[in-house]
Design a protein around this motif. Sequence first.
Motif, short mmCIF file in Angstrom:
data_model
loop_
_atom_site.label_atom_id
_atom_site.label_comp_id
_atom_site.label_asym_id
_atom_site.label_seq_id
_atom_site.Cartn_x
_atom_site.Cartn_y
_atom_site.Cartn_z
N UNK A 45 0.83 -1.20 0.00
CA UNK A 45 0.00 0.00 0.00
C UNK A 45 0.87 1.25 0.00
N UNK A 46 1.74 1.35 -1.00
CA UNK A 46 2.63 2.51 -1.09
C UNK A 46 1.90 3.70 -1.69
N UNK A 47 2.28 4.92 -1.33
CA UNK A 47 1.61 6.12 -1.85
C UNK A 47 1.99 6.40 -3.30
N UNK A 48 1.17 7.22 -3.98
CA UNK A 48 1.54 7.67 -5.32
C UNK A 48 2.73 8.61 -5.20
N UNK A 70 14.68 4.49 -15.12
CA UNK A 70 13.71 3.50 -15.58
C UNK A 70 13.87 2.15 -14.89
N UNK A 71 15.04 1.91 -14.31
CA UNK A 71 15.28 0.64 -13.61
C UNK A 71 14.80 0.67 -12.16
N UNK A 72 14.36 1.83 -11.68
CA UNK A 72 13.91 1.94 -10.30
C UNK A 72 12.62 1.14 -10.09
N UNK A 73 12.54 0.45 -8.98
CA UNK A 73 11.39 -0.42 -8.69
C UNK A 73 10.32 0.37 -7.95
N UNK A 74 9.08 0.32 -8.48
CA UNK A 74 7.93 0.95 -7.82
C UNK A 74 6.67 0.41 -8.48
N UNK A 75 5.56 0.30 -7.73
CA UNK A 75 4.34 -0.27 -8.31
C UNK A 75 3.87 0.48 -9.57
N UNK A 76 3.48 -0.25 -10.57
CA UNK A 76 2.98 0.34 -11.82
C UNK A 76 1.76 1.21 -11.53
N UNK A 77 1.71 2.34 -12.21
CA UNK A 77 0.57 3.23 -12.07
C UNK A 77 0.67 4.17 -10.88
N UNK A 78 1.71 4.00 -10.05
CA UNK A 78 1.85 4.87 -8.88
C UNK A 78 3.06 5.78 -8.94
N UNK A 79 3.77 5.77 -10.07
CA UNK A 79 5.01 6.55 -10.16
C UNK A 79 5.02 7.39 -11.43
N UNK A 80 5.44 8.64 -11.31
CA UNK A 80 5.65 9.53 -12.46
C UNK A 80 7.09 10.02 -12.42
#
Length: 388
Positions: A45-48, A70-80
């Motif tokens: 449940x990580x924040x946007x 681009x190689x940084x890991x973060x949930x899809x749809x939650x990172x810009x």
Amino acid sequence: MKITFWIFLFIIFYTYVGYGIFLYALVRIRRIIKGKRNSNFDLTNLPTCTLIIAVFNEASILEEKIKNTKELVYPDGKINFLFVTDGSTDESPEIIKKHEGISLMHSPERRGKIHAMHRAMNEVHTEIVIFTDANTFLNKEALINIARHYQDRTVGAVAGEKRVQIDETADATAGEGFYWKYESALKKWDSELYSVVGAAGELFSIRRDLYIPVPPDTVLDDFMISLRIAEKGYRIVYEPDAFALETSSASISEELKRKIRIAAGGIQSVVRLKSLLNPFHNFVLTFQYISHRVLRWTITPFLMIAAVIINAIIVWQTGEWLYMVLLAGQILFYALAIIGLTFEKRNIRIKALFIPYYFCVMNYAVLAGIKRYAFAEQKVTWEKAKRK
């Protein structure tokens, strides 16, 4: 005069060594009473999040930086990902435009990093914002390791760790690596006791709704933005498992440029953050702020000069052996710094000499920075230090 000398010597020792010892003792006591701070996080449940990278004429390194981003890991749809290239006159904007999944903001006018950040923040609507520099590279889990702390509502900002890459041929800048290792230890203990006192621009983050634009002439924007949040009663957490790696300065003279700018910004920050000097507002934060930052940026470099002068007068007046030993120790330390300077100019590398040399350079930078601030010579745009 003897009392004055010992007071000065104590403040100097406390500023650079004693605070670290005392802070560690306080952390140990806190662990006994309250235990370690909570480190159990819900990673589902990580924040946007928006990652903002300020760029100024970094065409030579941008492809590598974008690849790292681009190689940084973060949930899809939650990172810009947002690159801001205000004032860049090289191919930086064109390089960024070629890559999908990355937003670009560009203005041909160069008004400084803080103005670019303000422009970018007006377009950001995610829960948290993470800032990093174009010439630093993040570990893959950096964003997750930062964002997880925001599950604690008392946390308003999270500072990552700056790591300086020192190669085997490093000269006096080896002192830079030693300095940042010591700083990292202090920040870890500061965070565990209560709060870090300021974040470094290489990697830090804030809650979007706590962002307060700082004046456009602010030199240390990262420091001011994070401490404005601490002023509101929120903690700044230190996360060493989110780190930004960069190479050391190309030379000690290049590092000196950066240190003088930081010192000028430091004294500017002390003047503008007066409320943090009030112990009745938040005693622990004030204690940490004065001990870790204010003393270094204000009186301690002057006390170092005064201590030598007063020590010499005492020896001349009394001839007491204790003060002769202390004077000899000070003279030896500064002699090693001068030898380090001489060796650097001759390209002779003995790293043991570069620690006293780097220490003296740091304190000279504070004096130069105070002068620069007093005469309004520090501009918000600056010539960045060259790196290896």
